[in-house]
Design a protein around this motif. Sequence first.
Motif, PDB file in Angstrom:
ATOM      1  N   VAL A 170       0.866  -1.179   0.000  1.00 17.85           N
ATOM      2  CA  VAL A 170       0.000   0.000   0.000  1.00 17.85           C
ATOM      3  C   VAL A 170       0.900   1.225   0.000  1.00 17.85           C
ATOM      4  N   ASP A 171       0.689   2.091  -0.991  1.00 17.61           N
ATOM      5  CA  ASP A 171       1.373   3.375  -1.074  1.00 17.61           C
ATOM      6  C   ASP A 171       0.378   4.430  -0.617  1.00 17.61           C
ATOM      7  N   PHE A 172       0.660   5.085   0.522  1.00  8.93           N
ATOM      8  CA  PHE A 172      -0.296   6.018   1.114  1.00  8.93           C
ATOM      9  C   PHE A 172      -0.238   7.406   0.476  1.00  8.93           C
ATOM     10  N   GLY A 173       0.663   7.625  -0.455  1.00 10.29           N
ATOM     11  CA  GLY A 173       0.659   8.855  -1.227  1.00 10.29           C
ATOM     12  C   GLY A 173       1.346  10.040  -0.595  1.00 10.29           C
ATOM     13  N   ASP A 174       1.889   9.889   0.616  1.00 18.97           N
ATOM     14  CA  ASP A 174       2.529  11.013   1.308  1.00 18.97           C
ATOM     15  C   ASP A 174       4.045  10.858   1.380  1.00 18.97           C
ATOM     16  N   LYS A 175       4.602   9.997   0.527  1.00 23.12           N
ATOM     17  CA  LYS A 175       6.044   9.742   0.441  1.00 23.12           C
ATOM     18  C   LYS A 175       6.578   8.965   1.635  1.00 23.12           C
ATOM     19  N   SER A 176       5.685   8.395   2.446  1.00 21.40           N
ATOM     20  CA  SER A 176       6.124   7.491   3.502  1.00 21.40           C
ATOM     21  C   SER A 176       6.488   6.144   2.884  1.00 21.40           C
ATOM     22  N   LEU A 177       7.104   5.257   3.682  1.00 23.27           N
ATOM     23  CA  LEU A 177       7.513   3.948   3.177  1.00 23.27           C
ATOM     24  C   LEU A 177       6.305   3.138   2.712  1.00 23.27           C
ATOM     25  N   LEU A 178       6.498   2.362   1.650  1.00 29.32           N
ATOM     26  CA  LEU A 178       5.452   1.443   1.233  1.00 29.32           C
ATOM     27  C   LEU A 178       5.176   0.449   2.355  1.00 29.32           C
ATOM     28  N   GLN A 179       3.899   0.126   2.551  1.00 33.31           N
ATOM     29  CA  GLN A 179       3.515  -0.842   3.584  1.00 33.31           C
ATOM     30  C   GLN A 179       3.239  -2.190   2.926  1.00 33.31           C
ATOM     31  N   SER A 180       4.040  -3.194   3.263  1.00 31.84           N
ATOM     32  CA  SER A 180       3.822  -4.533   2.722  1.00 31.84           C
ATOM     33  C   SER A 180       2.595  -5.151   3.392  1.00 31.84           C
TER      34      SER A 180
END
Length: 417
Positions: A170-180
């Motif tokens: 999941v890419d939350f769109g705020d440039k945080s790390l991708l969540q597997s």
Amino acid sequence: MKSSLEPIFFQNTMNKKTKLKDIIVCCEIRFDNGSAANWKHSDFCSFSDAIMKDTGVNISANTLKRIFGKITVDNDYQPQQATIEALAKYGRNIVLETPIQSENVYLKRYSSKAIVLIIGLFVMSLCMIYYVKKYKKITGIIRLSNIEGQLPQTTFFDLILPNTQDSLFVDFGDKSLLQSVNPTLKKIAHTYLFPGVFEVKLRTAEKTIANTKVLVESNKWIGLGFHNQQDVPNRHYEFTAFKTGKDSLFHIPNQQLFTLGLDTLKPLYVRLCNYASTGYKSDNFVFETTFKNKVKPNGVYCNSTQFQITGLESKIRFKFTNHGCSYRVLNFVSEQTLDGSKMNLSAFAIDLSNWTTIKMVNKNKHLELFVNGKSIYQGKYQQPLGEIKGVFLEFAENGFVKSCSLKSLDEKILFLF
């Protein structure tokens, strides 16, 4: 012995190359600078700095260019294990269990005819895998279910995940790390620390499966101070914005930014923004602002200021630089991208040290942009912005703002500073 080693070797080789490919894609997504195929040397230098800051490992720009295919290398080229682990950590916090080694050690054990045959079978297998992955439709759903709080805001999502062998993120769109995520997961949550409209994507390493949008509201004008875009999710200085002084200006002194933890000797950005639900869904409005950049005392450098109008479905962003730096201009007009490295955008190079008034008039997706009363751009776009959700004005280094407004053509105030 020969027949038993061959399948193991090529299976391992394929797995290692697939892992490295996934890592490269994840790094590209997190760095968020468009396709790596379009990166210039300066982008790879910035990418190297970002990796060094995040992992403590220094990977040269040229090494990164070799890994990303910008410099021609031998077919058996493989980066050092420490380099791969640093990229994995930067991209998605994964460390490979098995070092990726050169194939030459193993290939020397086989005769040239056997190598040709095996390579042929290997290439055919890769083509079959590529064809199946390309044309096999993977479906899933990510849906906003609830929110809690306002700036920071925790957002909750429902998930329906596909049954696939591909890794899911999941890419939350705020440039945080991708969540597997694993295929059994039904819900996921994320905390947003700054306002904006964010596109949240359920994806594999190669493509987006499903997406949704999230609005994080400020409902007031706020200021943000940060060193680079990748830092914003984790480290930024946020403050309520208001006008001060006899000239009624917005400005945050560098000393105040330094006191609150930002190193003002390094490159930094200051953003003035406001995000809220306006209920206004028409591509007919006027944006106007008066500003100037803070001038550095000496040295040769490129400075910039940019503004953005954010809709739920798309955005308009224009960037201005000082003279000689139009190469750095990158503008977005809904579905269109205007890149100063590929076209002449010298009209967007202006004297940022003086007070400048920018006015943009949008009449049914037909834009005209004025700088101090002079028209510098006219164009039109196709994809509507959707409901207007926010506006920001951002300075490279620092700046001063006299006014900033967004109004409908009939003078209805959407945002006013």
